[in-house]
Scaffold this motif. Structure first.
Motif, PDB file in Angstrom:
ATOM      1  N   ILE A 213       0.841  -1.201   0.000  1.00 26.83           N
ATOM      2  CA  ILE A 213       0.000   0.000   0.000  1.00 26.83           C
ATOM      3  C   ILE A 213       0.876   1.251   0.000  1.00 26.83           C
ATOM      4  O   ILE A 213       0.631   2.198  -0.763  1.00 26.83           O
ATOM      5  N   LEU A 214       1.908   1.258   0.833  1.00 25.59           N
ATOM      6  CA  LEU A 214       2.793   2.418   0.939  1.00 25.59           C
ATOM      7  C   LEU A 214       3.525   2.681  -0.376  1.00 25.59           C
ATOM      8  O   LEU A 214       3.581   3.821  -0.854  1.00 25.59           O
ATOM      9  N   VAL A 215       4.079   1.627  -0.980  1.00 26.51           N
ATOM     10  CA  VAL A 215       4.808   1.777  -2.238  1.00 26.51           C
ATOM     11  C   VAL A 215       3.874   2.284  -3.336  1.00 26.51           C
ATOM     12  O   VAL A 215       4.245   3.142  -4.141  1.00 26.51           O
ATOM     13  N   THR A 216       2.642   1.761  -3.367  1.00 26.57           N
ATOM     14  CA  THR A 216       1.682   2.189  -4.385  1.00 26.57           C
ATOM     15  C   THR A 216       1.296   3.647  -4.185  1.00 26.57           C
ATOM     16  O   THR A 216       1.191   4.414  -5.158  1.00 26.57           O
ATOM     17  N   GLN A 217       1.090   4.047  -2.951  1.00 24.99           N
ATOM     18  CA  GLN A 217       0.763   5.453  -2.658  1.00 24.99           C
ATOM     19  C   GLN A 217       1.883   6.382  -3.124  1.00 24.99           C
ATOM     20  O   GLN A 217       1.627   7.440  -3.696  1.00 24.99           O
ATOM     21  N   GLN A 218       3.122   5.973  -2.880  1.00 28.65           N
ATOM     22  CA  GLN A 218       4.264   6.836  -3.199  1.00 28.65           C
ATOM     23  C   GLN A 218       4.575   6.859  -4.693  1.00 28.65           C
ATOM     24  O   GLN A 218       4.831   7.921  -5.260  1.00 28.65           O
ATOM     25  N   ASN A 219       4.548   5.686  -5.330  1.00 33.56           N
ATOM     26  CA  ASN A 219       5.012   5.586  -6.709  1.00 33.56           C
ATOM     27  C   ASN A 219       3.913   5.706  -7.754  1.00 33.56           C
ATOM     28  O   ASN A 219       4.157   6.179  -8.867  1.00 33.56           O
ATOM     29  N   ARG A 220       2.710   5.228  -7.433  1.00 28.07           N
ATOM     30  CA  ARG A 220       1.611   5.251  -8.392  1.00 28.07           C
ATOM     31  C   ARG A 220       0.309   5.664  -7.708  1.00 28.07           C
ATOM     32  O   ARG A 220      -0.579   4.840  -7.471  1.00 28.07           O
ATOM     33  N   PRO A 221       0.182   6.939  -7.364  1.00 26.73           N
ATOM     34  CA  PRO A 221      -1.040   7.397  -6.705  1.00 26.73           C
ATOM     35  C   PRO A 221      -2.297   7.127  -7.527  1.00 26.73           C
ATOM     36  O   PRO A 221      -3.378   6.961  -6.971  1.00 26.73           O
ATOM     37  N   ASP A 222      -2.161   7.066  -8.857  1.00 27.35           N
ATOM     38  CA  ASP A 222      -3.312   6.757  -9.694  1.00 27.35           C
ATOM     39  C   ASP A 222      -3.810   5.337  -9.442  1.00 27.35           C
ATOM     40  O   ASP A 222      -5.022   5.092  -9.365  1.00 27.35           O
ATOM     41  N   LEU A 223      -2.878   4.391  -9.287  1.00 24.45           N
ATOM     42  CA  LEU A 223      -3.265   3.021  -8.987  1.00 24.45           C
ATOM     43  C   LEU A 223      -3.887   2.916  -7.603  1.00 24.45           C
ATOM     44  O   LEU A 223      -4.861   2.189  -7.395  1.00 24.45           O
ATOM     45  N   TYR A 224      -3.301   3.645  -6.650  1.00 26.94           N
ATOM     46  CA  TYR A 224      -3.832   3.579  -5.288  1.00 26.94           C
ATOM     47  C   TYR A 224      -5.247   4.149  -5.226  1.00 26.94           C
ATOM     48  O   TYR A 224      -6.110   3.621  -4.522  1.00 26.94           O
ATOM     49  N   GLU A 225      -5.494   5.208  -5.966  1.00 28.22           N
ATOM     50  CA  GLU A 225      -6.833   5.795  -5.990  1.00 28.22           C
ATOM     51  C   GLU A 225      -7.845   4.798  -6.553  1.00 28.22           C
ATOM     52  O   GLU A 225      -8.945   4.633  -6.007  1.00 28.22           O
ATOM     53  N   ALA A 226      -7.466   4.101  -7.634  1.00 27.98           N
ATOM     54  CA  ALA A 226      -8.357   3.109  -8.217  1.00 27.98           C
ATOM     55  C   ALA A 226      -8.574   1.948  -7.250  1.00 27.98           C
ATOM     56  O   ALA A 226      -9.685   1.418  -7.124  1.00 27.98           O
ATOM     57  N   TYR A 227      -7.519   1.544  -6.567  1.00 23.83           N
ATOM     58  CA  TYR A 227      -7.616   0.462  -5.584  1.00 23.83           C
ATOM     59  C   TYR A 227      -8.529   0.854  -4.421  1.00 23.83           C
ATOM     60  O   TYR A 227      -9.387   0.055  -3.983  1.00 23.83           O
ATOM     61  N   SER A 228      -8.398   2.090  -3.961  1.00 21.12           N
ATOM     62  CA  SER A 228      -9.230   2.560  -2.841  1.00 21.12           C
ATOM     63  C   SER A 228     -10.693   2.579  -3.204  1.00 21.12           C
ATOM     64  O   SER A 228     -11.565   2.265  -2.394  1.00 21.12           O
TER      65      SER A 228
END
Length: 232
Positions: A213-228
């Motif tokens: 989760i942390l790596v995705t937030q830092q490196n690919r916020p677009d992916l994290y937003e879709a995941y959330s």
């Protein structure tokens, strides 16, 4: 699964197709890849496959007929028409979900463009899907075809030793992969996380998920937003 690739440069493919996971998949019978020289299907006796662009502009365009002849011959040989993909910078960007979808198909035909691309009419005639490997332009579709073949082949049942090999990788479940470590425990003063050496599987899984989760937030916020969004 069978993948047929129509290209002006079939000689570019053997090194990729004969080694690593793709080569192993082919040797074990999980994957068949056949490269076709596009010029072999040219109606021109000299093997010409391109022409000037209607409306003017620089560069040449691949004509429709060689691709059409190649696909028709393939269909006649196989007894069915495989799913056709044109590697194009204007297509949908290849992701893990798309690779998984394509891996479930019995066959793929990959069209490698060159010059200014290919006559639009052949894409419309055969209902071709356009797929890109990223928001940049390459000189041809050969490298994207290799990447797509690699991404799809490793998803085939039996190719990897365990499903966990790809289920825990980046993008499989919408998150990037957690950091990984091996011996020695301390390298140049940097110590591997203690939790990974604890043997406590529950704590290890929790740590890995938190790190993903942390790596995705830092490196690919677009992916994290879709995941959330999927969680709510």
């Amino acid at each position: 699964m069978r993948i047929d690739i129509f290209t002006l440069f079939p000689e570019m493919f053997p090194m990729v197709l004969e080694n690593s996971i793709v080569g192993r998949a082919r040797r074990r019978g999980f994957l068949q890849v056949v490269c076709h020289q596009l010029r072999d299907f040219s109606p021109d006796r000299r093997g010409r496959v391109d022409d000037t662009v209607f409306g003017g502009g620089k560069g040449m365009l691949l004509t429709a007929e060689p691709f059409a002849r190649g696909l028709d011959a393939l269909c006649e040989h196989l007894g069915y028409m495989p799913y056709i993909v044109y590697l194009s910078p204007r297509g949908r960007v290849l992701d893990q979900q798309k690779a998984r979808e394509l891996s479930a198909l019995p066959g793929l035909a990959l069209l490698c463009g060159h010059y200014e691309g290919v006559d639009q009419r052949v894409l419309e005639e055969y209902g071709v899907e356009e797929i890109s490997i990223g928001d940049y332009v390459l000189t041809g579709g050969e490298l994207p075809a290799m990447i797509l073949t690699d991404a799809v082949s490793r998803m085939l049942p039996g190719v990897l030793s365990e499903e966990a090999c790809f289920e825990e990788e980046s993008h499989y479940k919408g998150l990037l992969e957690y950091p990984q470590y091996t011996r020695p425990v301390v390298w140049r003063g940097r110590e591997a996380p203690t939790v990974l050496l604890s043997g406590h599987h529950g704590n290890i899984e929790k740590w890995r998920r938190e790190q993903s989760i942390l790596v995705t937030q830092q490196n690919r916020p677009d992916l994290y937003e879709a995941y959330s969004k999927k969680l709510h």
